[in-house]
Design a protein around this motif. Structure first.
Motif, PDB file in Angstrom:
ATOM      1  N   UNK A  87       0.842  -1.197   0.000  1.00 55.93           N
ATOM      2  CA  UNK A  87       0.000   0.000   0.000  1.00 55.93           C
ATOM      3  C   UNK A  87       0.883   1.255   0.000  1.00 55.93           C
ATOM      4  N   UNK A  88       0.564   2.190  -0.890  1.00 58.31           N
ATOM      5  CA  UNK A  88       1.341   3.413  -0.997  1.00 58.31           C
ATOM      6  C   UNK A  88       2.388   3.373  -2.093  1.00 58.31           C
ATOM      7  N   UNK A  89       2.778   2.157  -2.514  1.00 57.58           N
ATOM      8  CA  UNK A  89       3.710   2.038  -3.626  1.00 57.58           C
ATOM      9  C   UNK A  89       2.962   2.222  -4.952  1.00 57.58           C
ATOM     10  N   UNK A  90       3.695   2.350  -6.042  1.00 58.68           N
ATOM     11  CA  UNK A  90       3.084   2.650  -7.339  1.00 58.68           C
ATOM     12  C   UNK A  90       3.489   1.594  -8.365  1.00 58.68           C
ATOM     13  N   UNK A  91       2.498   1.097  -9.093  1.00 52.97           N
ATOM     14  CA  UNK A  91       2.738   0.148 -10.180  1.00 52.97           C
ATOM     15  C   UNK A  91       2.146   0.704 -11.466  1.00 52.97           C
ATOM     16  N   UNK A  92       2.937   0.700 -12.520  1.00 55.32           N
ATOM     17  CA  UNK A  92       2.448   1.073 -13.850  1.00 55.32           C
ATOM     18  C   UNK A  92       2.404  -0.201 -14.683  1.00 55.32           C
ATOM     19  N   UNK A  93       1.229  -0.552 -15.172  1.00 54.77           N
ATOM     20  CA  UNK A  93       1.040  -1.823 -15.862  1.00 54.77           C
ATOM     21  C   UNK A  93       0.406  -1.628 -17.236  1.00 54.77           C
ATOM     22  N   UNK A 106      -4.167  -6.433  -7.476  1.00 62.08           N
ATOM     23  CA  UNK A 106      -5.241  -6.240  -6.506  1.00 62.08           C
ATOM     24  C   UNK A 106      -4.764  -6.535  -5.087  1.00 62.08           C
ATOM     25  N   UNK A 107      -4.074  -7.663  -4.922  1.00 56.16           N
ATOM     26  CA  UNK A 107      -3.620  -8.074  -3.590  1.00 56.16           C
ATOM     27  C   UNK A 107      -2.579  -7.099  -3.038  1.00 56.16           C
ATOM     28  N   UNK A 108      -1.787  -6.497  -3.904  1.00 51.16           N
ATOM     29  CA  UNK A 108      -0.733  -5.590  -3.441  1.00 51.16           C
ATOM     30  C   UNK A 108      -1.282  -4.334  -2.781  1.00 51.16           C
ATOM     31  N   UNK A 109      -2.514  -3.945  -3.160  1.00 52.83           N
ATOM     32  CA  UNK A 109      -3.146  -2.708  -2.655  1.00 52.83           C
ATOM     33  C   UNK A 109      -2.332  -1.457  -2.995  1.00 52.83           C
ATOM     34  N   UNK A 110      -1.491  -1.586  -4.009  1.00 55.41           N
ATOM     35  CA  UNK A 110      -0.688  -0.441  -4.437  1.00 55.41           C
ATOM     36  C   UNK A 110      -1.525   0.491  -5.314  1.00 55.41           C
ATOM     37  N   UNK A 111      -0.982   1.652  -5.579  1.00 54.73           N
ATOM     38  CA  UNK A 111      -1.611   2.572  -6.521  1.00 54.73           C
ATOM     39  C   UNK A 111      -1.288   2.106  -7.932  1.00 54.73           C
ATOM     40  N   UNK A 112      -2.330   1.803  -8.706  1.00 57.20           N
ATOM     41  CA  UNK A 112      -2.136   1.244 -10.043  1.00 57.20           C
ATOM     42  C   UNK A 112      -2.390   2.313 -11.098  1.00 57.20           C
ATOM     43  N   UNK A 113      -1.413   2.474 -11.973  1.00 59.89           N
ATOM     44  CA  UNK A 113      -1.571   3.351 -13.135  1.00 59.89           C
ATOM     45  C   UNK A 113      -1.392   2.500 -14.388  1.00 59.89           C
ATOM     46  N   UNK A 114      -2.161   2.807 -15.437  1.00 59.27           N
ATOM     47  CA  UNK A 114      -2.158   1.976 -16.634  1.00 59.27           C
ATOM     48  C   UNK A 114      -1.599   2.737 -17.827  1.00 59.27           C
ATOM     49  N   UNK A 115      -0.932   2.022 -18.708  1.00 57.74           N
ATOM     50  CA  UNK A 115      -0.550   2.616 -19.997  1.00 57.74           C
ATOM     51  C   UNK A 115      -1.136   1.769 -21.112  1.00 57.74           C
ATOM     52  N   UNK A 116      -1.425   2.406 -22.235  1.00 54.80           N
ATOM     53  CA  UNK A 116      -2.052   1.720 -23.357  1.00 54.80           C
ATOM     54  C   UNK A 116      -1.189   0.567 -23.841  1.00 54.80           C
ATOM     55  N   UNK A 140       8.576   6.349  -2.774  1.00 57.38           N
ATOM     56  CA  UNK A 140       7.861   5.070  -2.735  1.00 57.38           C
ATOM     57  C   UNK A 140       8.545   4.073  -3.667  1.00 57.38           C
ATOM     58  N   UNK A 141       8.216   2.791  -3.485  1.00 58.03           N
ATOM     59  CA  UNK A 141       8.706   1.778  -4.425  1.00 58.03           C
ATOM     60  C   UNK A 141       7.850   1.843  -5.679  1.00 58.03           C
ATOM     61  N   UNK A 142       8.501   1.709  -6.830  1.00 59.92           N
ATOM     62  CA  UNK A 142       7.797   1.878  -8.102  1.00 59.92           C
ATOM     63  C   UNK A 142       8.181   0.759  -9.069  1.00 59.92           C
ATOM     64  N   UNK A 143       7.159   0.167  -9.695  1.00 57.55           N
ATOM     65  CA  UNK A 143       7.379  -0.985 -10.558  1.00 57.55           C
ATOM     66  C   UNK A 143       6.626  -0.833 -11.881  1.00 57.55           C
ATOM     67  N   UNK A 144       7.259  -1.312 -12.954  1.00 58.36           N
ATOM     68  CA  UNK A 144       6.586  -1.470 -14.251  1.00 58.36           C
ATOM     69  C   UNK A 144       6.301  -2.956 -14.426  1.00 58.36           C
ATOM     70  N   UNK A 145       5.078  -3.293 -14.849  1.00 55.23           N
ATOM     71  CA  UNK A 145       4.692  -4.697 -15.029  1.00 55.23           C
ATOM     72  C   UNK A 145       4.203  -4.916 -16.449  1.00 55.23           C
ATOM     73  N   UNK A 146       4.781  -5.920 -17.116  1.00 53.82           N
ATOM     74  CA  UNK A 146       4.342  -6.266 -18.465  1.00 53.82           C
ATOM     75  C   UNK A 146       4.605  -7.746 -18.717  1.00 53.82           C
TER      76      UNK A 146
END
Length: 392
Positions: A87-93, A106-116, A140-146
Protein backbone atom coordinates in the motif's frame (compact mmCIF):
# COMPACT_ATOMS: atom_id res chain seq x y z
CA UNK A 1 -12.34 -37.40 -28.20
CA UNK A 2 -15.97 -38.57 -28.34
CA UNK A 3 -14.78 -41.83 -29.85
CA UNK A 4 -12.62 -40.37 -32.62
CA UNK A 5 -9.03 -39.25 -33.07
CA UNK A 6 -8.44 -35.53 -33.55
CA UNK A 7 -5.37 -33.38 -34.21
CA UNK A 8 -4.72 -31.41 -31.04
CA UNK A 9 -4.08 -27.76 -31.91
CA UNK A 10 -5.12 -26.55 -28.45
CA UNK A 11 -2.08 -27.48 -26.35
CA UNK A 12 1.05 -25.76 -25.04
CA UNK A 13 3.04 -28.97 -25.55
CA UNK A 14 5.19 -27.20 -28.15
CA UNK A 15 8.18 -29.56 -27.97
CA UNK A 16 6.11 -32.72 -27.48
CA UNK A 17 7.89 -33.29 -24.16
CA UNK A 18 4.78 -34.90 -22.66
CA UNK A 19 5.56 -38.05 -24.62
CA UNK A 20 9.36 -37.89 -24.23
CA UNK A 21 10.62 -41.31 -23.07
CA UNK A 22 13.64 -39.93 -21.19
CA UNK A 23 11.47 -37.57 -19.15
CA UNK A 24 9.01 -40.37 -18.41
CA UNK A 25 11.80 -42.62 -17.11
CA UNK A 26 13.24 -39.86 -14.91
CA UNK A 27 9.79 -39.01 -13.58
CA UNK A 28 9.10 -42.62 -12.60
CA UNK A 29 12.51 -42.90 -10.95
CA UNK A 30 11.99 -39.73 -8.90
CA UNK A 31 8.45 -40.82 -7.99
CA UNK A 32 9.80 -44.06 -6.53
CA UNK A 33 12.64 -42.35 -4.66
CA UNK A 34 10.89 -39.22 -3.38
CA UNK A 35 7.19 -40.09 -3.32
CA UNK A 36 4.31 -38.08 -4.71
CA UNK A 37 4.96 -34.79 -2.91
CA UNK A 38 6.76 -33.08 -0.05
CA UNK A 39 3.41 -32.27 1.64
CA UNK A 40 4.90 -29.23 3.33
CA UNK A 41 5.95 -25.63 2.58
CA UNK A 42 9.48 -25.12 1.23
CA UNK A 43 10.48 -23.06 4.27
CA UNK A 44 9.40 -25.74 6.75
CA UNK A 45 10.28 -29.27 5.64
CA UNK A 46 9.22 -29.23 1.99
CA UNK A 47 12.54 -28.31 0.36
CA UNK A 48 14.44 -31.24 -1.15
CA UNK A 49 17.72 -31.42 -3.01
CA UNK A 50 15.94 -31.70 -6.37
CA UNK A 51 14.21 -28.37 -5.74
CA UNK A 52 17.52 -26.60 -5.17
CA UNK A 53 19.01 -28.30 -8.23
CA UNK A 54 16.11 -27.10 -10.41
CA UNK A 55 16.46 -23.53 -9.13
CA UNK A 56 20.16 -23.57 -9.99
CA UNK A 57 19.44 -25.04 -13.43
CA UNK A 58 16.87 -22.36 -14.31
CA UNK A 59 19.15 -19.56 -13.05
CA UNK A 60 22.04 -20.94 -15.13
CA UNK A 61 19.84 -21.27 -18.21
CA UNK A 62 18.57 -17.69 -17.94
CA UNK A 63 21.90 -16.16 -16.97
CA UNK A 64 20.45 -14.94 -13.68
CA UNK A 65 22.21 -15.03 -10.32
CA UNK A 66 19.50 -16.91 -8.45
CA UNK A 67 16.02 -18.37 -8.90
CA UNK A 68 13.08 -19.45 -6.74
CA UNK A 69 10.61 -22.14 -7.83
CA UNK A 70 6.91 -22.04 -6.95
CA UNK A 71 4.44 -24.94 -6.86
CA UNK A 72 1.77 -23.24 -9.01
CA UNK A 73 2.20 -21.35 -12.25
CA UNK A 74 -0.79 -19.00 -11.80
CA UNK A 75 0.08 -18.02 -8.23
CA UNK A 76 3.70 -17.18 -9.06
CA UNK A 77 3.26 -13.72 -10.57
CA UNK A 78 0.17 -13.01 -8.45
CA UNK A 79 2.34 -13.59 -5.37
CA UNK A 80 5.60 -12.02 -6.57
CA UNK A 81 3.97 -8.61 -7.11
CA UNK A 82 2.48 -8.15 -3.61
CA UNK A 83 5.63 -9.50 -1.94
CA UNK A 84 7.46 -6.37 -3.13
CA UNK A 85 4.80 -3.73 -3.71
CA UNK A 86 2.58 -2.65 -0.81
CA UNK A 87 0.00 0.00 0.00
CA UNK A 88 1.34 3.41 -1.00
CA UNK A 89 3.71 2.04 -3.63
CA UNK A 90 3.08 2.65 -7.34
CA UNK A 91 2.74 0.15 -10.18
CA UNK A 92 2.45 1.07 -13.85
CA UNK A 93 1.04 -1.82 -15.86
CA UNK A 94 0.12 -2.56 -19.46
CA UNK A 95 -3.66 -2.53 -19.92
CA UNK A 96 -3.53 -6.01 -21.51
CA UNK A 97 -1.88 -7.89 -18.64
CA UNK A 98 -3.28 -11.33 -17.84
CA UNK A 99 -5.63 -12.27 -15.00
CA UNK A 100 -2.84 -13.62 -12.76
CA UNK A 101 -1.10 -10.24 -12.91
CA UNK A 102 -4.41 -8.47 -12.25
CA UNK A 103 -4.86 -10.52 -9.07
CA UNK A 104 -1.34 -9.64 -7.98
CA UNK A 105 -2.05 -5.96 -8.53
CA UNK A 106 -5.24 -6.24 -6.51
CA UNK A 107 -3.62 -8.07 -3.59
CA UNK A 108 -0.73 -5.59 -3.44
CA UNK A 109 -3.15 -2.71 -2.66
CA UNK A 110 -0.69 -0.44 -4.44
CA UNK A 111 -1.61 2.57 -6.52
CA UNK A 112 -2.14 1.24 -10.04
CA UNK A 113 -1.57 3.35 -13.13
CA UNK A 114 -2.16 1.98 -16.63
CA UNK A 115 -0.55 2.62 -20.00
CA UNK A 116 -2.05 1.72 -23.36
CA UNK A 117 -1.18 -1.71 -24.66
CA UNK A 118 2.40 -1.80 -26.00
CA UNK A 119 2.38 1.98 -26.39
CA UNK A 120 5.83 3.16 -25.32
CA UNK A 121 4.95 6.82 -25.77
CA UNK A 122 2.03 6.40 -23.39
CA UNK A 123 4.27 4.54 -20.91
CA UNK A 124 6.72 7.44 -20.98
CA UNK A 125 3.85 9.88 -20.46
CA UNK A 126 2.56 7.96 -17.43
CA UNK A 127 6.03 7.65 -15.87
CA UNK A 128 6.67 11.37 -16.33
CA UNK A 129 3.26 12.20 -14.86
CA UNK A 130 3.90 10.02 -11.79
CA UNK A 131 7.31 11.62 -11.35
CA UNK A 132 5.73 15.08 -11.41
CA UNK A 133 2.93 14.12 -9.02
CA UNK A 134 5.31 12.50 -6.52
CA UNK A 135 7.96 15.23 -6.67
CA UNK A 136 7.34 16.60 -3.17
CA UNK A 137 6.03 13.40 -1.60
CA UNK A 138 7.90 10.68 0.33
CA UNK A 139 9.81 8.23 -1.86
CA UNK A 140 7.86 5.07 -2.73
CA UNK A 141 8.71 1.78 -4.42
CA UNK A 142 7.80 1.88 -8.10
CA UNK A 143 7.38 -0.99 -10.56
CA UNK A 144 6.59 -1.47 -14.25
CA UNK A 145 4.69 -4.70 -15.03
CA UNK A 146 4.34 -6.27 -18.47
CA UNK A 147 4.45 -9.64 -20.27
CA UNK A 148 6.89 -11.33 -22.65
CA UNK A 149 4.15 -12.72 -24.89
CA UNK A 150 0.74 -11.39 -23.91
CA UNK A 151 -1.78 -14.04 -22.98
CA UNK A 152 -4.64 -11.94 -24.34
CA UNK A 153 -3.16 -11.03 -27.73
CA UNK A 154 0.00 -13.06 -28.29
CA UNK A 155 2.15 -10.05 -29.22
CA UNK A 156 5.29 -8.84 -27.43
CA UNK A 157 6.46 -5.51 -25.97
CA UNK A 158 9.47 -3.41 -26.92
CA UNK A 159 11.67 -4.55 -24.03
CA UNK A 160 14.77 -2.44 -24.85
CA UNK A 161 12.60 0.70 -24.79
CA UNK A 162 11.00 -0.34 -21.49
CA UNK A 163 14.48 -0.91 -20.02
CA UNK A 164 15.57 2.53 -21.23
CA UNK A 165 12.54 4.19 -19.66
CA UNK A 166 12.74 2.34 -16.34
CA UNK A 167 16.42 3.28 -16.00
CA UNK A 168 15.77 6.91 -16.90
CA UNK A 169 12.91 7.30 -14.42
CA UNK A 170 14.50 4.94 -11.83
CA UNK A 171 11.80 2.25 -11.69
CA UNK A 172 12.02 -1.54 -11.34
CA UNK A 173 10.68 -4.01 -13.88
CA UNK A 174 8.60 -7.17 -13.33
CA UNK A 175 8.43 -9.20 -16.56
CA UNK A 176 6.03 -12.14 -16.84
CA UNK A 177 7.45 -14.63 -19.36
CA UNK A 178 4.77 -17.28 -18.80
CA UNK A 179 4.17 -17.72 -22.53
CA UNK A 180 7.58 -16.67 -23.87
CA UNK A 181 9.91 -18.77 -21.70
CA UNK A 182 11.11 -21.76 -23.70
CA UNK A 183 9.68 -20.28 -26.90
CA UNK A 184 11.38 -17.00 -27.85
CA UNK A 185 15.08 -16.58 -28.50
CA UNK A 186 17.70 -18.65 -30.27
CA UNK A 187 17.83 -21.15 -27.40
CA UNK A 188 14.39 -20.54 -25.88
CA UNK A 189 15.51 -18.28 -23.04
CA UNK A 190 12.63 -15.91 -23.66
CA UNK A 191 12.10 -12.27 -24.58
CA UNK A 192 15.40 -11.09 -23.08
CA UNK A 193 17.34 -13.35 -25.45
CA UNK A 194 15.09 -12.63 -28.42
CA UNK A 195 15.44 -8.85 -28.08
CA UNK A 196 19.08 -9.03 -26.97
CA UNK A 197 18.54 -7.63 -23.47
CA UNK A 198 20.79 -8.46 -20.51
CA UNK A 199 18.56 -10.40 -18.05
CA UNK A 200 20.21 -8.52 -15.16
CA UNK A 201 18.30 -5.43 -16.35
CA UNK A 202 15.04 -7.15 -15.35
CA UNK A 203 14.69 -7.09 -11.58
CA UNK A 204 12.07 -9.86 -11.45
CA UNK A 205 11.87 -12.29 -14.35
CA UNK A 206 8.85 -14.56 -13.85
CA UNK A 207 8.02 -17.64 -15.90
CA UNK A 208 5.96 -20.81 -16.06
CA UNK A 209 7.13 -24.43 -15.95
CA UNK A 210 3.75 -25.74 -17.05
CA UNK A 211 3.58 -24.45 -20.62
CA UNK A 212 6.50 -25.03 -23.00
CA UNK A 213 8.38 -26.90 -20.28
CA UNK A 214 5.46 -29.32 -19.70
CA UNK A 215 6.10 -29.84 -15.98
CA UNK A 216 4.38 -27.73 -13.34
CA UNK A 217 4.86 -24.66 -11.19
CA UNK A 218 6.58 -21.37 -11.92
CA UNK A 219 9.72 -19.43 -11.08
CA UNK A 220 11.13 -15.98 -10.44
CA UNK A 221 14.75 -15.21 -11.30
CA UNK A 222 16.79 -12.20 -10.23
CA UNK A 223 19.44 -11.02 -7.80
CA UNK A 224 20.00 -12.94 -4.52
CA UNK A 225 18.25 -10.21 -2.52
CA UNK A 226 15.15 -10.46 -4.72
CA UNK A 227 15.00 -14.25 -4.41
CA UNK A 228 15.68 -14.46 -0.67
CA UNK A 229 13.05 -11.82 0.05
CA UNK A 230 10.41 -14.02 -1.61
CA UNK A 231 11.35 -17.02 0.53
CA UNK A 232 10.06 -15.22 3.60
CA UNK A 233 7.43 -12.87 2.21
CA UNK A 234 5.80 -14.44 -0.87
CA UNK A 235 2.50 -16.03 0.16
CA UNK A 236 2.40 -18.67 -2.58
CA UNK A 237 5.86 -19.86 -1.54
CA UNK A 238 5.51 -19.61 2.24
CA UNK A 239 2.02 -21.07 2.57
CA UNK A 240 1.93 -23.64 -0.25
CA UNK A 241 3.35 -27.15 -0.30
CA UNK A 242 6.54 -27.40 -2.32
CA UNK A 243 6.33 -28.48 -5.94
CA UNK A 244 6.39 -32.33 -6.21
CA UNK A 245 9.93 -33.63 -6.74
CA UNK A 246 8.80 -35.40 -9.90
CA UNK A 247 7.68 -32.12 -11.53
CA UNK A 248 10.78 -30.31 -10.33
CA UNK A 249 13.08 -32.83 -12.01
CA UNK A 250 10.85 -32.94 -15.10
CA UNK A 251 11.26 -29.16 -15.46
CA UNK A 252 15.05 -29.36 -15.20
CA UNK A 253 15.25 -32.24 -17.67
CA UNK A 254 12.98 -30.43 -20.13
CA UNK A 255 15.20 -27.35 -20.07
CA UNK A 256 18.28 -29.50 -20.70
CA UNK A 257 16.58 -31.21 -23.65
CA UNK A 258 15.58 -27.89 -25.26
CA UNK A 259 19.04 -26.44 -24.69
CA UNK A 260 20.93 -29.45 -26.03
CA UNK A 261 18.66 -29.92 -29.07
CA UNK A 262 18.58 -26.63 -31.01
CA UNK A 263 16.91 -28.48 -33.88
CA UNK A 264 13.75 -28.65 -31.74
CA UNK A 265 13.42 -24.86 -31.80
CA UNK A 266 14.22 -24.72 -35.52
CA UNK A 267 11.59 -27.38 -36.22
CA UNK A 268 8.99 -25.57 -34.09
CA UNK A 269 9.68 -22.25 -35.87
CA UNK A 270 9.33 -23.88 -39.27
CA UNK A 271 6.00 -25.49 -38.40
CA UNK A 272 4.80 -22.25 -36.85
CA UNK A 273 5.69 -20.47 -40.10
CA UNK A 274 3.83 -23.03 -42.22
CA UNK A 275 0.78 -22.92 -39.98
CA UNK A 276 0.72 -19.14 -39.96
CA UNK A 277 0.96 -19.05 -43.75
CA UNK A 278 -2.13 -21.25 -43.97
CA UNK A 279 -4.14 -19.00 -41.64
CA UNK A 280 -2.96 -15.78 -43.29
CA UNK A 281 -4.61 -16.95 -46.50
CA UNK A 282 -7.98 -16.54 -44.77
CA UNK A 283 -9.28 -13.05 -45.53
CA UNK A 284 -11.85 -13.25 -42.73
CA UNK A 285 -9.42 -13.32 -39.77
CA UNK A 286 -6.59 -11.27 -38.27
CA UNK A 287 -3.71 -12.91 -36.40
CA UNK A 288 -2.52 -10.86 -33.42
CA UNK A 289 0.28 -13.15 -32.19
CA UNK A 290 3.96 -12.44 -32.77
CA UNK A 291 5.28 -14.31 -35.79
CA UNK A 292 7.66 -16.41 -33.65
CA UNK A 293 4.96 -17.63 -31.26
CA UNK A 294 3.60 -21.16 -31.82
CA UNK A 295 0.47 -20.05 -29.92
CA UNK A 296 -1.54 -18.28 -32.61
CA UNK A 297 -4.37 -16.01 -31.52
CA UNK A 298 -6.75 -14.70 -34.17
CA UNK A 299 -10.11 -12.95 -34.39
CA UNK A 300 -12.72 -12.31 -37.04
CA UNK A 301 -12.30 -9.16 -39.11
CA UNK A 302 -14.98 -6.91 -37.69
CA UNK A 303 -15.37 -4.80 -40.80
CA UNK A 304 -17.06 -7.77 -42.48
CA UNK A 305 -19.46 -8.35 -39.58
CA UNK A 306 -22.78 -6.64 -39.00
CA UNK A 307 -23.44 -5.11 -35.57
CA UNK A 308 -25.94 -7.81 -34.63
CA UNK A 309 -23.30 -10.44 -35.41
CA UNK A 310 -20.66 -8.70 -33.30
CA UNK A 311 -23.04 -8.76 -30.36
CA UNK A 312 -23.20 -12.55 -30.70
CA UNK A 313 -19.57 -13.05 -31.70
CA UNK A 314 -18.81 -15.52 -28.91
CA UNK A 315 -21.47 -17.90 -30.25
CA UNK A 316 -20.01 -17.53 -33.74
CA UNK A 317 -16.57 -18.56 -32.47
CA UNK A 318 -18.10 -21.51 -30.65
CA UNK A 319 -19.61 -22.64 -33.93
CA UNK A 320 -16.20 -22.44 -35.60
CA UNK A 321 -14.62 -24.53 -32.83
CA UNK A 322 -17.40 -27.12 -33.14
CA UNK A 323 -17.15 -27.29 -36.93
CA UNK A 324 -13.38 -27.75 -36.72
CA UNK A 325 -13.90 -30.59 -34.27
CA UNK A 326 -16.28 -32.21 -36.74
CA UNK A 327 -13.34 -32.17 -39.16
CA UNK A 328 -11.06 -33.75 -36.52
CA UNK A 329 -9.20 -30.52 -35.71
CA UNK A 330 -9.29 -29.23 -32.12
CA UNK A 331 -8.85 -25.52 -31.42
CA UNK A 332 -10.23 -23.44 -28.54
CA UNK A 333 -11.75 -20.08 -27.77
CA UNK A 334 -9.74 -17.65 -25.65
CA UNK A 335 -11.75 -16.73 -22.59
CA UNK A 336 -11.76 -13.13 -21.49
CA UNK A 337 -10.99 -13.06 -17.78
CA UNK A 338 -10.79 -9.63 -16.18
CA UNK A 339 -10.91 -8.42 -12.60
CA UNK A 340 -12.85 -5.17 -12.60
CA UNK A 341 -11.94 -4.53 -8.95
CA UNK A 342 -8.36 -3.62 -9.90
CA UNK A 343 -9.17 -1.28 -12.78
CA UNK A 344 -9.88 2.41 -12.97
CA UNK A 345 -10.92 2.51 -16.60
CA UNK A 346 -13.55 4.94 -17.90
CA UNK A 347 -17.09 3.65 -17.86
CA UNK A 348 -17.84 1.54 -20.91
CA UNK A 349 -14.17 0.68 -21.49
CA UNK A 350 -13.63 -1.98 -18.90
CA UNK A 351 -10.32 -3.14 -20.30
CA UNK A 352 -9.23 0.21 -21.65
CA UNK A 353 -8.65 -0.98 -25.20
CA UNK A 354 -10.54 -2.74 -27.97
CA UNK A 355 -9.92 -6.45 -27.76
CA UNK A 356 -12.35 -8.73 -29.62
CA UNK A 357 -13.12 -12.38 -28.77
CA UNK A 358 -10.42 -14.66 -30.12
CA UNK A 359 -9.60 -18.23 -31.08
CA UNK A 360 -6.35 -20.02 -30.26
CA UNK A 361 -4.52 -22.72 -32.19
CA UNK A 362 -1.00 -23.96 -31.55
CA UNK A 363 1.46 -26.32 -33.19
CA UNK A 364 4.16 -28.59 -31.82
CA UNK A 365 7.16 -30.51 -33.10
CA UNK A 366 5.02 -33.63 -32.67
CA UNK A 367 2.84 -32.54 -35.56
CA UNK A 368 3.83 -33.61 -39.03
CA UNK A 369 4.00 -31.13 -41.90
CA UNK A 370 0.77 -32.65 -43.17
CA UNK A 371 -0.90 -32.14 -39.75
CA UNK A 372 0.06 -28.48 -39.76
CA UNK A 373 -1.08 -27.80 -43.32
CA UNK A 374 -4.32 -29.77 -42.89
CA UNK A 375 -5.09 -28.00 -39.61
CA UNK A 376 -4.60 -24.57 -41.14
CA UNK A 377 -6.65 -25.50 -44.20
CA UNK A 378 -9.54 -26.83 -42.10
CA UNK A 379 -9.63 -23.70 -39.93
CA UNK A 380 -9.57 -21.47 -42.98
CA UNK A 381 -12.39 -23.32 -44.70
CA UNK A 382 -14.44 -23.59 -41.50
CA UNK A 383 -14.33 -19.84 -40.88
CA UNK A 384 -15.57 -19.25 -44.44
CA UNK A 385 -18.29 -21.87 -44.01
CA UNK A 386 -19.63 -20.47 -40.75
CA UNK A 387 -19.56 -16.88 -42.00
CA UNK A 388 -21.24 -18.02 -45.21
CA UNK A 389 -24.27 -19.12 -43.22
CA UNK A 390 -24.79 -15.53 -42.07
CA UNK A 391 -25.50 -14.44 -45.64
CA UNK A 392 -28.25 -16.97 -46.13
Amino acid sequence: MNGKTVTNLASHNYYNLVSNDLIKERAIQILRNYGVGACGPPGFYGTQDVHMDTEKEIARFLGAKECIVYAHSFSTISSVIPSFSKRGDIIVADRAVNFAIQKGLQVSRSTIRWFNHNDMEDLERVLAQVQLEQKRKPLTRRFIVTEGLFEATGDMPDLPKIIELKQRFKWRLILDETYSFGVLGRTGRGLTEYQNVDPSNVEMLVGSLSHAICAGGGFCAGNPEVVEHQRISSSAYVFSAAIPAMLSVTAAESIKIIESNPDLIVDLREKTRLFRQQLERCEHITITSASESPRLLFHLNREILEQKVIEDEERLLADIVEECMNSNIMIVRVKKVMDSSVTDYPKGRKFGWDYPPMLMASVSVGHSKKDVETGGSVIRKTVGKVLGRLKK
